[in-house]
Write an enzyme that holds these catalytic residues in place. Structure first.
Site, short mmCIF file in Angstrom:
data_model
loop_
_atom_site.label_atom_id
_atom_site.label_comp_id
_atom_site.label_asym_id
_atom_site.label_seq_id
_atom_site.Cartn_x
_atom_site.Cartn_y
_atom_site.Cartn_z
N HIS A 41 27.17 -23.77 -37.85
CA HIS A 41 27.11 -24.01 -39.28
C HIS A 41 27.33 -22.72 -40.09
O HIS A 41 26.91 -22.62 -41.24
CB HIS A 41 25.78 -24.67 -39.68
CG HIS A 41 25.68 -26.11 -39.25
ND1 HIS A 41 25.99 -27.16 -40.09
CD2 HIS A 41 25.34 -26.66 -38.07
CE1 HIS A 41 25.82 -28.30 -39.44
NE2 HIS A 41 25.43 -28.02 -38.21
N THR A 42 27.99 -21.78 -39.47
CA THR A 42 28.38 -20.56 -40.19
C THR A 42 29.82 -20.63 -40.68
O THR A 42 30.19 -19.89 -41.59
CB THR A 42 28.25 -19.34 -39.26
OG1 THR A 42 28.91 -19.61 -38.02
CG2 THR A 42 26.78 -19.01 -38.98
N GLY A 129 31.49 -38.14 -29.13
CA GLY A 129 30.13 -38.07 -29.63
C GLY A 129 29.30 -36.99 -28.98
O GLY A 129 28.07 -37.06 -28.97
N ALA A 130 29.95 -35.96 -28.43
CA ALA A 130 29.25 -34.92 -27.69
C ALA A 130 29.23 -33.58 -28.42
O ALA A 130 28.65 -32.62 -27.93
CB ALA A 130 29.89 -34.75 -26.31
N GLY A 131 29.89 -33.49 -29.56
CA GLY A 131 29.97 -32.22 -30.25
C GLY A 131 30.98 -31.28 -29.63
O GLY A 131 30.89 -30.07 -29.80
N SER A 135 37.67 -34.80 -32.33
CA SER A 135 38.43 -35.07 -33.56
C SER A 135 39.36 -33.91 -33.91
O SER A 135 40.50 -34.12 -34.31
CB SER A 135 37.48 -35.38 -34.72
OG SER A 135 36.62 -34.29 -34.98
N GLU A 168 40.51 -33.66 -42.15
CA GLU A 168 39.08 -33.98 -41.97
C GLU A 168 38.35 -33.97 -43.31
O GLU A 168 37.56 -34.87 -43.61
CB GLU A 168 38.44 -32.96 -41.03
CG GLU A 168 38.88 -33.08 -39.59
CD GLU A 168 37.92 -33.89 -38.74
OE1 GLU A 168 37.08 -34.60 -39.31
OE2 GLU A 168 38.04 -33.81 -37.51
N ASP A 180 36.60 -25.46 -35.49
CA ASP A 180 37.04 -26.37 -34.43
C ASP A 180 38.55 -26.43 -34.34
O ASP A 180 39.15 -26.36 -33.26
CB ASP A 180 36.49 -27.78 -34.67
CG ASP A 180 34.98 -27.84 -34.65
OD1 ASP A 180 34.35 -26.82 -34.29
OD2 ASP A 180 34.43 -28.89 -35.00
#
Length: 391
Positions: A41-42, A129-131, A135, A168, A180
């Site tokens: 989250h940086t 769904g694993a991070g 996507s 996104e 990502d």
């Protein structure tokens, strides 16, 4: 990429393309998923991250058609398909995968790049769904496929990542940062990628040969769009405004403490996580270069505690999994939650000589919430997006 795994994926997507469109695809494009070693989250706070691409990927088969429609097939979703006019405005769909395809097309159009009719088939093996950024892998692969197919000019790998992020943010509905997409586009084999998310400068940080990257799924599924991810981003922006800085990346630890008196406790904790996580990420890159596992272990443990206590994005199963892994690794490796949070996976840096024993330890001491065995992925740091074949 693991040769056998990639071959199976190539064969599957090629056969699906032939079955659907009656001819061989003009090209195959692959883009990897990623695991973030540290720096959570940086990215949307203009900070620093240290991800690496993994040898799980999305492959897009693409070829021209005689019309002006983009026709797409999702091999992993029971052959679900979509068709839309490439030049028309984006129209949101119920199925999220369709929004990714339409969003990439719209994002390219937003850049003034014209698309012609295309046939597409998509298949992947990045765990959902694993991070692990299935996507972003899809978005980057699609952007590269469109670029190559239609000979679009002016897009380097960073440009492809920005197209995928734009899709996104503006069309899929996730306020993600650039990490990502950038690592999926630009990663180097055998290395992590230290990224400055403001300048988009990226430096390859070699991962010592004796180390493995293990990803362990907690058994708790997650989804960014439906989670509190966007809420955390807003909280960070509000904290940055309170401190009168462009982004939390610009805040020092001293400034954070000096200006906290008028800031609510939740926003302060959010800001403290980002400021401290940036510092940890820079230190972790240096520790990795120096093969200093004692320091790296401590930094990853501190990162997880910060995500748990200050950013509040872990869940009990994730915390337990990290605790179990840390009991085995001690200071010989590191472990922490990875990804946006609220479930998904942990990442561990493990000596190759201990990888099998580490998996056995996890299986013996951790059960998923439904009393199952945690899926375990031993990953190789891999290269970014590439064209696998082209006629």
């Amino acid at each position: 990429m693991t040769t056998e795994r990639r071959a199976l994926l190539r064969d599957r997507v090629t056969q699906a393309y032939v079955d659907s469109y009656g001819e061989e695809p003009a090209m195959l494009v692959a883009a990897p998923g990623r695991v973030n070693l540290i720096g959570e989250h940086t990215d949307y706070n203009d900070g620093f991250v240290l991800p690496c691409a993994i040898d799980y990927e999305t492959v897009v088969a693409i070829g021209p058609n005689m019309g002006s429609n983009v026709r797409a097939l999702a091999c992993d979703l029971g052959g679900d398909h979509d068709s839309f006019e490439a030049a028309r405005p984006f129209a949101k769909q119920t199925a999220e995968w369709k929004n990714h395809v339409r969003g990439i097309a719209a994002s390219l159009t937003d850049r003034g790049l014209a698309l012609a009719g295309s046939n597409i088939a998509i298949a992947g093996n990045v765990p959902q769904g694993a991070g692990l950024s299935s996507s972003a892998s899809l978005g980057v692969a699609l952007a590269k496929a469109f670029e190559e197919m239609h000979q679009l000019r002016g897009l380097d790998k960073t440009g492809l990542a920005l197209i995928a992020q734009h899709s996104e943010n503006h069309y899929v509905g996730c306020a993600c940062g650039i990490m990502d997409q950038l690592v999926s586009a630009c990663a180097k084999t055998g290395s992590a990628l230290q990224i400055d998310c403001r300048s988009l400068e990226a430096s390859a940080i070699p991962i010592p040969e004796h180390l493995s990257i293990a990803v362990v799924h907690s058994g708790v599924q997650r989804g960014l769009v439906d989670s509190a991810y966007n809420e955390r981003r807003i909280q960070c922006e509000q904290a940055a405004a309170h401190y009168s800085v462009l982004a939390l990346r610009d805040l020092t630890t001293a400034q954070l403490e000096e200006g906290r008196s008028d800031l609510d406790k939740v926003s302060f904790r959010r800001a403290r996580h980002v400021v401290s996580e940036n510092n940890r990420t820079l230190a972790a890159a240096e520790a990795l270069k120096a093969d200093d596992l004692v320091t790296l272990s401590a930094l990853m443990a501190e990162s997880h505690a910060s995500m748990r206590d200050d950013f509040e994005i872990t869940v009990p199963a994730i915390d337990r999994l990290v605790e179990v892994g840390a009991e085995f690794l001690g200071t010989t490796g590191g472990i922490r939650m990875t990804g946006g949070g609220f479930g998904g996976c942990v990442v561990a840096i493990v000596p190759k000589s201990k990888a099998a024993a580490f998996e056995g330890w996890i299986n013996e001491h951790y059960q998923t919430p439904d009393n199952g065995t945690a899926p375990f992925f031993l990953c190789k740091p891999s290269a970014g997006v590439s064209v696998l074949q082209s006629k």
